[in-house]
Design a protein around this motif. Structure first.
Motif, PDB file in Angstrom:
ATOM      1  N   UNK A 199      39.791 -46.706  64.159  1.00 16.92           N
ATOM      2  CA  UNK A 199      39.225 -46.865  62.825  1.00 16.92           C
ATOM      3  C   UNK A 199      40.350 -47.106  61.825  1.00 16.92           C
ATOM      4  N   UNK A 200      39.974 -47.646  60.680  1.00 20.89           N
ATOM      5  CA  UNK A 200      40.850 -47.704  59.515  1.00 20.89           C
ATOM      6  C   UNK A 200      39.969 -47.461  58.298  1.00 20.89           C
ATOM      7  N   UNK A 201      40.547 -46.868  57.279  1.00 23.64           N
ATOM      8  CA  UNK A 201      39.785 -46.563  56.073  1.00 23.64           C
ATOM      9  C   UNK A 201      40.351 -47.381  54.921  1.00 23.64           C
ATOM     10  N   UNK A 202      39.495 -48.185  54.288  1.00 26.93           N
ATOM     11  CA  UNK A 202      39.925 -49.055  53.210  1.00 26.93           C
ATOM     12  C   UNK A 202      40.203 -48.299  51.924  1.00 26.93           C
ATOM     13  N   UNK A 203      40.801 -48.984  50.951  1.00 23.36           N
ATOM     14  CA  UNK A 203      41.123 -48.341  49.668  1.00 23.36           C
ATOM     15  C   UNK A 203      39.910 -47.751  48.963  1.00 23.36           C
TER      16      UNK A 203
END
Length: 359
Positions: free
Chosen positions: A170-174
């Motif tokens: 996963x990655x979490x956006x701004x």
């Protein structure tokens, strides 16, 4: 459970890599890597301004009390604690201090514990854990309390029920957008709101620029503060692919020979574990991992455990394992002193290894 090796990773040979390695392969020893054992501590590896002393026993624990199968990924929280996820349900999460001392352990719910992302939401920290074995993504607090579960995308109409969903990262956006890489499943990148509501998907399987072959990792690249982008692994393609935050393809960073895992950023530098390199018959070679490091211009500047990066007429030449320090580097974590902590998959139950920065 062990790391899934998609069939395509054993059979797919890219034409570009084949051309690059025509003469290079002859200079390497294609059999010693298959049988070599890791060397002892204290060896200096790496190139140029990024050289490291190996500390192979840094993370060793009593395996009867804190067993591991595979060390999959590691992140560092705001207190400097090093948090590792693995697929041993007796203790999916192991938390170290920088000396290598275990400070905490928890987690029994993740038989395929694989992806681990830390999200600092205005001072409050959370973890996102991917489990491809059970096909779910979990948001937890730092004590392991599950706060959100994202299940098979068919439940929101994004997949058919028969479609594989085996999320790896996963990655979490701004803005808190959750990006899920379905790296062992159907090769889509899925976007969700911070509350876990499905937005859309992009990518999918294939050899097009906008498609993936083992979308194993994903990260937000904020090195250009005014224009953050997504950097996504396409491991069989030996590449990272750059996209806008709404899923439009921009460019590819080709890393010939390197089956890279997720991109990890520290300041302007990009690091990644290499799970395999190409050597024998141009295919992925067992036990051939190393670490690769790229500068702010995405040029490879050091390969700890691998061959020295070489560019000819601006083209990066094939990279392979040079020293049998590692087996399958699955992830890296960078501390404040620029030391690297290496997690390995299928490495005889090896705990994390520390690379101490010496230049």
């Amino acid at each position: 459970m062990s790391e899934k090796i998609p069939r395509r990773e054993f059979t797919k040979i890219t034409a570009v890599a084949a051309a690059a390695v025509t003469t290079a392969v002859l200079t390497f020893k294609p059999f010693y890597i298959l049988h070599a054992k890791p060397k002892a501590d204290e060896e200096i590896i790496g190139h140029g301004s990024h050289r490291y002393k190996v500390h192979q026993t840094w993370g060793n624990l009593d395996s009867s009390k804190f067993p591991i199968n595979n060390c999959h990924e590691m992140v560092q929280d705001s207190k400097g604690r090093l948090i590792m996820v693995g697929d041993e349900v007796k203790n999916n999460i192991l938390i170290y201090d920088r000396s290598g001392k275990l400070t905490e352990s928890w987690g029994h719910e993740f038989p395929g514990g694989h992806g681990l992302t830390l999200w600092n939401a205005n001072g409050e920290e959370f973890l996102f854990i991917c489990d491809p074995n059970i096909g779910k993504v979990f948001k937890t607090d730092l004590k392991g309390k599950i706060l959100l579960t994202i299940e098979h995308p068919s439940k929101v109409g994004a997949y058919k029920e028969a479609d594989a969903f085996k999320p790896t990262e996963t990655a979490i956006g701004p803005d808190g957008t959750i990006y899920i890489a379905d790296g062992y499943g159907s090769q889509w990148i899925l976007r969700y709101t911070p509350k876990g509501e499905f937005i859309d998907k992009f990518g999918g399987p294939g050899d097009g620029d906008e498609q993936f072959s083992t979308a194993h990792g994903i990260a937000i690249d904020t090195r250009n503060k005014a224009n953050p982008t997504l950097l996504i692994t396409s491991r069989v393609h030996n590449a990272f692919k750059r996209f806008t935050l709404d899923g439009k393809y921009i460019s590819t960073i080709f890393l010939p020979g390197a089956f890279v895992c997720r991109p990890v950023f520290d300041d302007d530098t990009l690091y990644a574990g290499v799970c395999w390199s190409r050597l024998r018959y141009l295919n992925q070679t067992p036990n051939s991992g190393f670490v690769t490091i790229l500068d702010k211009n995405n040029k490879v500047i050091s390969n700890p455990g691998g061959t020295k990066p070489e560019y000819r007429n601006g083209e990066l030449q094939i990279m392979v394992q040079d020293k049998p320090i590692f087996m399958h580097c699955h992830d890296v974590c960078i501390d404040e002193d620029k030391n690297i902590y290496v997690c390995q998959w299928n490495a005889k139950k090896t705990y994390p290894v520390k690379l101490e920065r010496v230049s």
